[in-house]
Design an enzyme around this catalytic site. Structure first.
Site, mmCIF file in Angstrom:
data_model
loop_
_atom_site.group_PDB
_atom_site.id
_atom_site.type_symbol
_atom_site.label_atom_id
_atom_site.label_comp_id
_atom_site.label_asym_id
_atom_site.label_seq_id
_atom_site.Cartn_x
_atom_site.Cartn_y
_atom_site.Cartn_z
ATOM 1 N N LYS A 1 0.984 -3.841 -11.500
ATOM 2 C CA LYS A 1 0.790 -2.308 -11.430
ATOM 3 C C LYS A 1 1.193 -1.822 -10.138
ATOM 4 C CE LYS A 1 -3.714 -0.681 -10.370
ATOM 5 N NZ LYS A 1 -3.693 0.339 -9.670
ATOM 6 N N ASP B 1 -9.029 -5.534 -5.724
ATOM 7 C CA ASP B 1 -9.132 -5.256 -7.344
ATOM 8 C C ASP B 1 -9.712 -6.221 -7.975
ATOM 9 O OD1 ASP B 1 -7.724 -2.774 -6.634
ATOM 10 O OD2 ASP B 1 -5.915 -3.298 -7.308
HETATM 11 C C1 S3P Z 1 -2.918 -0.727 -4.452
HETATM 12 C C2 S3P Z 1 -3.874 -0.646 -3.413
HETATM 13 C C3 S3P Z 1 -5.236 -0.834 -3.448
HETATM 14 C C4 S3P Z 1 -5.568 -1.009 -4.719
HETATM 15 C C5 S3P Z 1 -5.001 -0.345 -5.795
HETATM 16 C C6 S3P Z 1 -3.541 -0.417 -5.755
HETATM 17 C C7 S3P Z 1 -1.504 -0.226 -4.399
HETATM 18 O O1 S3P Z 1 -5.820 0.260 -3.302
HETATM 19 O O2 S3P Z 1 -7.024 -1.146 -4.882
HETATM 20 O O3 S3P Z 1 -5.454 -0.855 -7.175
HETATM 21 O O4 S3P Z 1 -0.711 -0.219 -5.284
HETATM 22 O O5 S3P Z 1 -1.248 0.000 -3.079
HETATM 23 P P1 S3P Z 1 -6.200 0.699 -1.508
HETATM 24 O O6 S3P Z 1 -4.944 0.733 -0.814
HETATM 25 O O7 S3P Z 1 -6.826 2.110 -1.683
HETATM 26 O O8 S3P Z 1 -7.069 -0.254 -1.170
#
Ligand code: S3P
Length: 423
Positions: free
Chosen positions: A20, A307
């Site tokens: 993702k 996550d």
């Molecule tokens: C992500 C970073 C994380 C994660 C999110 C995806 C990313 O969030 O929880 O699902 O793609 O950089 P945070 O940077 O807010 O911790």
């Protein structure tokens, strides 16, 4: 979803969809280049659809062929309607970074859940760089323009803050340095280096020096998503007689806290066939049913598996002795408050937790019984509770479980193919 538990065993050898985080970055980086990019194995799910829909409104040409995308962008145009980021905070935060350098205003909005997510951590540094942002929560209007490089000290170790500011920094005048209290996923740094952006980084700091050149295209084959893989690995570890092998999964160490945690619990996990894909390390991973023991999680590993806490929590209910999680207050700011929503739902299945502001404590193993549960509108809570349902005696019904499509559209089909009974 209705899960008929307990599941007998899960057996299979398969791939999961593209990562993702890497998909989001590949799509938006490619959209800033006026040359054609080819992105392979892109995650096709609710969150990436939100990103693609917004970029099309901004004038980016995206041709879809299943999981492969051809993207041609460059000259973004002022949107003629609000950009709906759906439930995807990554879409909103990354778009804010890229839009900060555009010479027009755009309104960004999303679901009620997204409207509660914190945007100040992105909005403040972008304002310092020269953008105008109407408020610190969605819906918000961002007016971009000529940006200047800054030195920014983020209070949280957040890859989204870093990714967003790097998108602004590469279009700014002057050097930008972003400092964070600890390591977070480094996919942006790797991908931008691959396309020739001048940046240096380590665990706590990234410095980008922009150049005047056109932005190069992004050509990448995206690794399998370790976060989606974790549901399958966790199920294999906790359901007797199970054995699952997953192919070509991203094993970037900024993401593999969950594998470290599983191994520390005593899980029988094997990581093999190491290779590279799109500047990222990949490998095959197999997992078998194992006896687990409780562990303590705190400090930097929390960000490396941020996550995966919902599924880790299900694992911890099956582990002998005590599991303690600390330093994880950030979980309360995700698609739902993941500490309280997990504890609330698992208690309906018969568990006992001690809740802390930044984590929890429980002693296992705890027997789970089928129950009527809610996903709290959170894809990872829905899927984690489905695994709990596979471990429970009796039927488990999860309301609003379609939300799993946000990151893992084939979740139900995949698990049924491996031996689960989800209807
Ligand atoms: C992500 C970073 C994380 C994660 C999110 C995806 C990313 O969030 O929880 O699902 O793609 O950089 P945070 O940077 O807010 O911790």
């Amino acid at each position: 979803m209705k899960i008929q538990g307990p599941t007998n065993k899960l057996i299979g050898d398969l791939q999961v969809m593209g990562d993702k985080s890497i998909s989001h970055r590949a799509i938006i980086h490619a959209s800033l280049s006026s040359q054609e990019s080819l992105l392979k194995n892109v995650l096709r799910a609710g969150v990436t659809k939100s990103m693609i829909d917004c970029l099309r409104i901004l004038g980016v040409n995206i041709i879809e062929n299943n999981c492969d995308l051809i993207v041609k962008g460059g000259n973004w145009i002022k949107p003629n309607k609000p950009l709906d980021c759906g439930n995807s905070a990554t879409t909103m935060r990354l778009l804010m970074g890229a839009l900060a350098a555009q010479n027009f205003s755009a309104e960004l909005t999303g679901t009620p859940s997204l409207q509660h997510r914190p945007m100040k951590r992105i909005a403040e540094p972008l304002r310092q760089m020269g953008a105008t942002i109407s408020q610190n929560k969605a819906p918000l209007v961002i007016t971009g323009g000529k940006l200047r490089g800054i030195v920014h000290h983020s209070e949280v170790a957040s890859a989204q803050v870093k990714a967003s500011l790097l998108l602004a920094a590469m279009q700014a005048k002057g050097t930008t340095t972003i400092c964070q209290p600890g390591p977070s996923r480094d996919h942006s740094e790797r991908m931008l280096s691959e396309i020739g952006i001048n940046l240096q980084y380590d665990d706590k700091k990234v410095t980008l020096v922009p150049n005047e050149n056109q932005i190069n295209p992004t050509n990448i084959t995206i690794p399998g998503d370790i976060s989606s893989a974790s549901f399958l690995l966790a199920a294999a570890i906790t359901i007797p007689n199970s054995h699952i092998t997953l192919r070509k999964i991203g094993i970037n160490t900024t993401r593999t806290g969950i594998l470290d945690a599983m191994k520390k619990m005593g899980a029988d996990i094997d990581v093999f066939n190491h290779a590279k894909s799109g500047g990222e390390p990949i490998a095959d991973i197999s997992a078998r049913y194992s006896t687990l023991k409780g562990i303590m999680l705190e400090g930097n590993i929390v960000t490396r598996m941020i996550d995966e806490f919902p599924i880790f929590t299900i694992l911890s209910t099956q582990a002998e002795n005590t599991t303690i999680v600390r330093d994880a207050a950030e979980l309360r700011l995700k698609e739902s408050d993941r500490i309280s929503s997990l504890i609330e739902e698992l208690n309906k299945m018969g568990t006992k937790f001690e809740e802390y502001h930044d984590g929890y404590k429980l002693t296992g193993p705890q027997k789970l019984k089928g129950a009527k549960l809610s996903s709290h509108g959170d894809h990872r809570i829905a899927m984690s509770l489905a695994i709990a349902g596979m471990l429970a005696k009796g039927n488990t019904v999860i309301s609003e479980s379609d939300i799993a499509d946000e990151s893992y559209p084939n979740f139900q089909k995949t698990f049924n193919m491996l031996g689960a009974q989800i209807v």
